[in-house]
Design a protein around this motif. Sequence first.
Motif, PDB file in Angstrom:
ATOM      1  N   ARG A 223       0.838  -1.206   0.000  1.00 52.87           N
ATOM      2  CA  ARG A 223       0.000   0.000   0.000  1.00 52.87           C
ATOM      3  C   ARG A 223       0.874   1.256   0.000  1.00 52.87           C
ATOM      4  NH1 ARG A 223      -4.893  -1.106   4.371  1.00 52.87           N
ATOM      5  NH2 ARG A 223      -6.144  -2.420   3.005  1.00 52.87           N
ATOM      6  N   PRO A 224       1.041   1.889  -1.140  1.00 51.48           N
ATOM      7  CA  PRO A 224       1.830   3.125  -1.172  1.00 51.48           C
ATOM      8  C   PRO A 224       1.035   4.335  -0.677  1.00 51.48           C
ATOM      9  CG  PRO A 224       1.347   2.292  -3.409  1.00 51.48           C
ATOM     10  CD  PRO A 224       0.539   1.486  -2.449  1.00 51.48           C
ATOM     11  N   ALA A 225       1.746   5.311  -0.154  1.00 52.27           N
ATOM     12  CA  ALA A 225       1.148   6.619   0.160  1.00 52.27           C
ATOM     13  C   ALA A 225       2.085   7.672  -0.410  1.00 52.27           C
ATOM     14  CB  ALA A 225       0.985   6.788   1.663  1.00 52.27           C
ATOM     15  N   LYS A 226       1.583   8.375  -1.415  1.00 53.46           N
ATOM     16  CA  LYS A 226       2.436   9.344  -2.108  1.00 53.46           C
ATOM     17  C   LYS A 226       1.680  10.654  -2.229  1.00 53.46           C
ATOM     18  CE  LYS A 226       5.033   9.751  -6.363  1.00 53.46           C
ATOM     19  NZ  LYS A 226       5.231   9.294  -7.705  1.00 53.46           N
TER      20      LYS A 226
ATOM     21  N   LYS B 115       3.150  17.484   1.404  1.00 53.34           N
ATOM     22  CA  LYS B 115       3.345  17.546  -0.054  1.00 53.34           C
ATOM     23  C   LYS B 115       4.525  16.694  -0.498  1.00 53.34           C
ATOM     24  CE  LYS B 115       0.345  20.965  -0.273  1.00 53.34           C
ATOM     25  NZ  LYS B 115      -1.030  20.671  -0.644  1.00 53.34           N
ATOM     26  N   ASP B 116       5.208  16.045   0.450  1.00 56.85           N
ATOM     27  CA  ASP B 116       6.473  15.405   0.094  1.00 56.85           C
ATOM     28  C   ASP B 116       6.625  14.011   0.705  1.00 56.85           C
ATOM     29  OD1 ASP B 116       6.495  16.337   2.646  1.00 56.85           O
ATOM     30  OD2 ASP B 116       8.419  17.394   2.522  1.00 56.85           O
ATOM     31  N   VAL B 117       5.524  13.275   0.731  1.00 55.50           N
ATOM     32  CA  VAL B 117       5.572  11.915   1.289  1.00 55.50           C
ATOM     33  C   VAL B 117       5.648  10.902   0.148  1.00 55.50           C
ATOM     34  CG1 VAL B 117       4.238  10.188   2.578  1.00 55.50           C
ATOM     35  CG2 VAL B 117       4.292  12.565   3.350  1.00 55.50           C
ATOM     36  N   ASP B 118       6.513   9.906   0.307  1.00 56.77           N
ATOM     37  CA  ASP B 118       6.581   8.816  -0.670  1.00 56.77           C
ATOM     38  C   ASP B 118       7.022   7.566   0.083  1.00 56.77           C
ATOM     39  OD1 ASP B 118       6.762   7.165  -2.819  1.00 56.77           O
ATOM     40  OD2 ASP B 118       8.467   8.189  -3.765  1.00 56.77           O
ATOM     41  N   LEU B 119       6.048   6.894   0.666  1.00 54.62           N
ATOM     42  CA  LEU B 119       6.365   5.691   1.439  1.00 54.62           C
ATOM     43  C   LEU B 119       5.454   4.560   0.980  1.00 54.62           C
ATOM     44  CD1 LEU B 119       3.862   5.363   3.638  1.00 54.62           C
ATOM     45  CD2 LEU B 119       5.071   7.199   4.779  1.00 54.62           C
ATOM     46  N   ILE B 120       5.783   3.357   1.429  1.00 54.31           N
ATOM     47  CA  ILE B 120       4.995   2.213   0.972  1.00 54.31           C
ATOM     48  C   ILE B 120       4.939   1.150   2.074  1.00 54.31           C
ATOM     49  CG2 ILE B 120       6.985   1.215  -0.256  1.00 54.31           C
ATOM     50  CD1 ILE B 120       4.939   0.469  -2.494  1.00 54.31           C
ATOM     51  N   PHE B 121       3.730   0.752   2.391  1.00 52.70           N
ATOM     52  CA  PHE B 121       3.547  -0.299   3.396  1.00 52.70           C
ATOM     53  C   PHE B 121       3.573  -1.672   2.737  1.00 52.70           C
ATOM     54  CE2 PHE B 121       2.024   3.097   6.023  1.00 52.70           C
ATOM     55  CZ  PHE B 121       2.337   2.675   7.306  1.00 52.70           C
ATOM     56  N   VAL B 122       4.259  -2.601   3.388  1.00 52.18           N
ATOM     57  CA  VAL B 122       4.138  -4.020   3.023  1.00 52.18           C
ATOM     58  C   VAL B 122       3.548  -4.689   4.261  1.00 52.18           C
ATOM     59  CG1 VAL B 122       5.334  -6.081   2.250  1.00 52.18           C
ATOM     60  CG2 VAL B 122       6.123  -3.838   1.480  1.00 52.18           C
ATOM     61  N   ARG B 123       2.275  -4.972   4.155  1.00 55.52           N
ATOM     62  CA  ARG B 123       1.508  -5.447   5.306  1.00 55.52           C
ATOM     63  C   ARG B 123       1.248  -6.946   5.161  1.00 55.52           C
ATOM     64  NH1 ARG B 123      -4.887  -4.909   4.776  1.00 55.52           N
ATOM     65  NH2 ARG B 123      -5.500  -5.983   6.681  1.00 55.52           N
ATOM     66  N   GLU B 124       1.515  -7.688   6.222  1.00 49.84           N
ATOM     67  CA  GLU B 124       1.209  -9.121   6.176  1.00 49.84           C
ATOM     68  C   GLU B 124      -0.310  -9.266   6.034  1.00 49.84           C
ATOM     69  OE1 GLU B 124       0.637 -12.968   6.212  1.00 49.84           O
ATOM     70  OE2 GLU B 124      -0.339 -11.753   7.748  1.00 49.84           O
TER      71      GLU B 124
ATOM     72  N   MET C  43       5.310   4.674  16.144  1.00 51.62           N
ATOM     73  CA  MET C  43       5.153   4.844  14.700  1.00 51.62           C
ATOM     74  C   MET C  43       3.951   5.738  14.385  1.00 51.62           C
ATOM     75  SD  MET C  43       6.577   4.078  11.925  1.00 51.62           S
ATOM     76  CE  MET C  43       6.259   4.073  10.178  1.00 51.62           C
ATOM     77  N   GLY C  44       2.872   5.577  15.165  1.00 48.24           N
ATOM     78  CA  GLY C  44       1.708   6.432  14.963  1.00 48.24           C
ATOM     79  C   GLY C  44       2.108   7.896  15.037  1.00 48.24           C
ATOM     80  N   MET C  45       2.908   8.219  16.041  1.00 50.01           N
ATOM     81  CA  MET C  45       3.342   9.605  16.218  1.00 50.01           C
ATOM     82  C   MET C  45       4.293  10.032  15.092  1.00 50.01           C
ATOM     83  SD  MET C  45       5.832  11.139  19.130  1.00 50.01           S
ATOM     84  CE  MET C  45       7.125  10.136  18.489  1.00 50.01           C
ATOM     85  N   LYS C  46       5.293   9.172  14.818  1.00 48.48           N
ATOM     86  CA  LYS C  46       6.305   9.559  13.823  1.00 48.48           C
ATOM     87  C   LYS C  46       5.692   9.740  12.440  1.00 48.48           C
ATOM     88  CE  LYS C  46      10.508   7.842  15.871  1.00 48.48           C
ATOM     89  NZ  LYS C  46      11.794   7.215  15.662  1.00 48.48           N
ATOM     90  N   LEU C  47       4.731   8.884  12.142  1.00 53.79           N
ATOM     91  CA  LEU C  47       4.087   8.956  10.832  1.00 53.79           C
ATOM     92  C   LEU C  47       3.358  10.284  10.666  1.00 53.79           C
ATOM     93  CD1 LEU C  47       3.959   6.976   8.492  1.00 53.79           C
ATOM     94  CD2 LEU C  47       1.911   5.982   9.500  1.00 53.79           C
ATOM     95  N   VAL C  48       2.717  10.721  11.726  1.00 52.96           N
ATOM     96  CA  VAL C  48       1.964  11.978  11.654  1.00 52.96           C
ATOM     97  C   VAL C  48       2.905  13.186  11.659  1.00 52.96           C
ATOM     98  CG1 VAL C  48       0.335  13.443  12.919  1.00 52.96           C
ATOM     99  CG2 VAL C  48      -0.145  11.017  12.636  1.00 52.96           C
ATOM    100  N   MET C  49       4.010  13.093  12.458  1.00 49.92           N
ATOM    101  CA  MET C  49       4.879  14.263  12.601  1.00 49.92           C
ATOM    102  C   MET C  49       5.897  14.421  11.478  1.00 49.92           C
ATOM    103  SD  MET C  49       5.483  14.561  16.683  1.00 49.92           S
ATOM    104  CE  MET C  49       6.128  16.221  16.581  1.00 49.92           C
ATOM    105  N   ARG C  50       6.495  13.289  11.051  1.00 57.40           N
ATOM    106  CA  ARG C  50       7.528  13.403  10.010  1.00 57.40           C
ATOM    107  C   ARG C  50       7.526  12.171   9.091  1.00 57.40           C
ATOM    108  NH1 ARG C  50      12.985  13.675   8.979  1.00 57.40           N
ATOM    109  NH2 ARG C  50      13.686  12.534  10.807  1.00 57.40           N
ATOM    110  N   PRO C  51       6.479  12.050   8.278  1.00 59.46           N
ATOM    111  CA  PRO C  51       6.344  10.852   7.440  1.00 59.46           C
ATOM    112  C   PRO C  51       7.415  10.755   6.354  1.00 59.46           C
ATOM    113  CG  PRO C  51       4.650  12.477   6.894  1.00 59.46           C
ATOM    114  CD  PRO C  51       5.355  12.992   8.101  1.00 59.46           C
ATOM    115  N   GLN C  52       8.069  11.874   6.062  1.00 57.41           N
ATOM    116  CA  GLN C  52       9.087  11.885   4.987  1.00 57.41           C
ATOM    117  C   GLN C  52      10.260  10.973   5.299  1.00 57.41           C
ATOM    118  OE1 GLN C  52       8.138  14.418   6.839  1.00 57.41           O
ATOM    119  NE2 GLN C  52       7.371  16.115   5.582  1.00 57.41           N
TER     120      GLN C  52
ATOM    121  N   VAL D  87      -1.735  12.105   2.932  1.00 56.98           N
ATOM    122  CA  VAL D  87      -1.487  12.534   1.546  1.00 56.98           C
ATOM    123  C   VAL D  87      -2.765  12.929   0.801  1.00 56.98           C
ATOM    124  CG1 VAL D  87       0.622  11.159   1.395  1.00 56.98           C
ATOM    125  CG2 VAL D  87      -1.532  10.163   0.584  1.00 56.98           C
ATOM    126  N   GLY D  88      -3.915  12.925   1.481  1.00 54.87           N
ATOM    127  CA  GLY D  88      -5.109  13.428   0.807  1.00 54.87           C
ATOM    128  C   GLY D  88      -6.332  12.543   0.907  1.00 54.87           C
TER     129      GLY D  88
END
Length: 359
Positions: free
Chosen positions: A106-109, A119-128, A223-232, A255-256
């Motif tokens: 699941r990407p989030a871009k 405006k500058d997130v580009d990450l991708i989840f690999v979820r079991e 991770m919940g906190m870090k994702l919200v504060m600095r997902p980059q 990301v929207g």
Amino acid sequence: MNRALKIGILEGDDIGLEVVPETIKVMRAAAHKTGLQIEWFPLPIGRKAFDELGYTLPPGTLDKLDTYDGWVLGPIGHQAYPRDQPNAINPHPILRKHYDLFANIRPAKSFPGLPALYKDVDLIFVRENNEGFPPDRNVFMGSGEFRPTPEMTISVRIITRPGSSKVARAAFELARTRPRKKVTAVHKDTVFKLGCGMFAEECRKLAQEFPDIAFDEVMVDTMGMKLVMRPQQFDVIVTTNTFGDILSDVAAGLVGGLGLAPGLSAGPARAMAQATHGSAPDIAGRQIANPYAMIMSGQMLMAWLGHKHGEPRAVQAAQLMEAAMESVIKAGKMLTPDLGGKASTREMGDAVAAAVAVL
Ligand code: ATP
């Protein structure tokens, strides 16, 4: 590859009936442009199949899917299926388990021109995708949730060493294809010492096997906190089922929204394009659903098939789909209301297909 790719079309429910046709339209345009041969196979599924044939997953569906390379599955609105009908089952778990679709990618871009928190997130989840807490995935028969007394419920969570190892490998392999080459494993082995502990151990083993990939671990609450504060700071994030389900929706929010959250469920032999969002009955039938998530899920399937079968035209078709989508977003004229535009689902799909043709 000297044969046509075979792809199933399973529209699903509610907005699936609107976003899946746009997805196929764009995939067809990209295949046409690159000379890629695809045979398409529409199959009934979900509420429509139940009303017409008496089954949400009609008999013979798996036999047919066995002969395809992959398929596009629209969102399934199983919450609204009749509760008292044995043939009104949720088809999801059956498809995921039968084809061992163990990695939910699941990407989030983010895109600079769109309304979003970042405006500058580009990450991708690999979820079991086939173990964990969800009761439809953690036992062979029956439910993994049970109530021994009226005042007590027990939810079982399954974590296996092979399941953890497989999904970790998928994450590290994916990281190799990305510029930042980084994997973050998310768990809570300080509390779930055996379950998360096993998952973390397998991730660490894989990190040893992939010394070219940077590796770190983050506790799920942090991770919940870090994702919200600095997902980059994140690139590829590998995690267990429920943690991944929750955090990937959070990432979509950064990301929207869910309209921008595509997904692919991949296994050893086949893959299923499946957006992160549900069937959104609240907006169904109005041509206002954002087709981005489903179209880009189709794009991920196209890329996966290209790499799996060594088919450069499919890889190229996937690149075209991505570039076309980006050009439509950048132009900003043919966007659905959730992205601040006025276009219908169909108009946005048409615009992306037209962009493929002129690229
Ligand atoms: P599920 O449990 O099946 O994942 P859900 O309960 O999380 O489903 P969704 O169907 O994903 O719910 O919808 C959540 C919200 O996001 C709803 O308000 C819905 O309208 C919105 N939404 C979902 N998908 C889209 C989309 N493609 N375009 C615009 N809005 C969407």
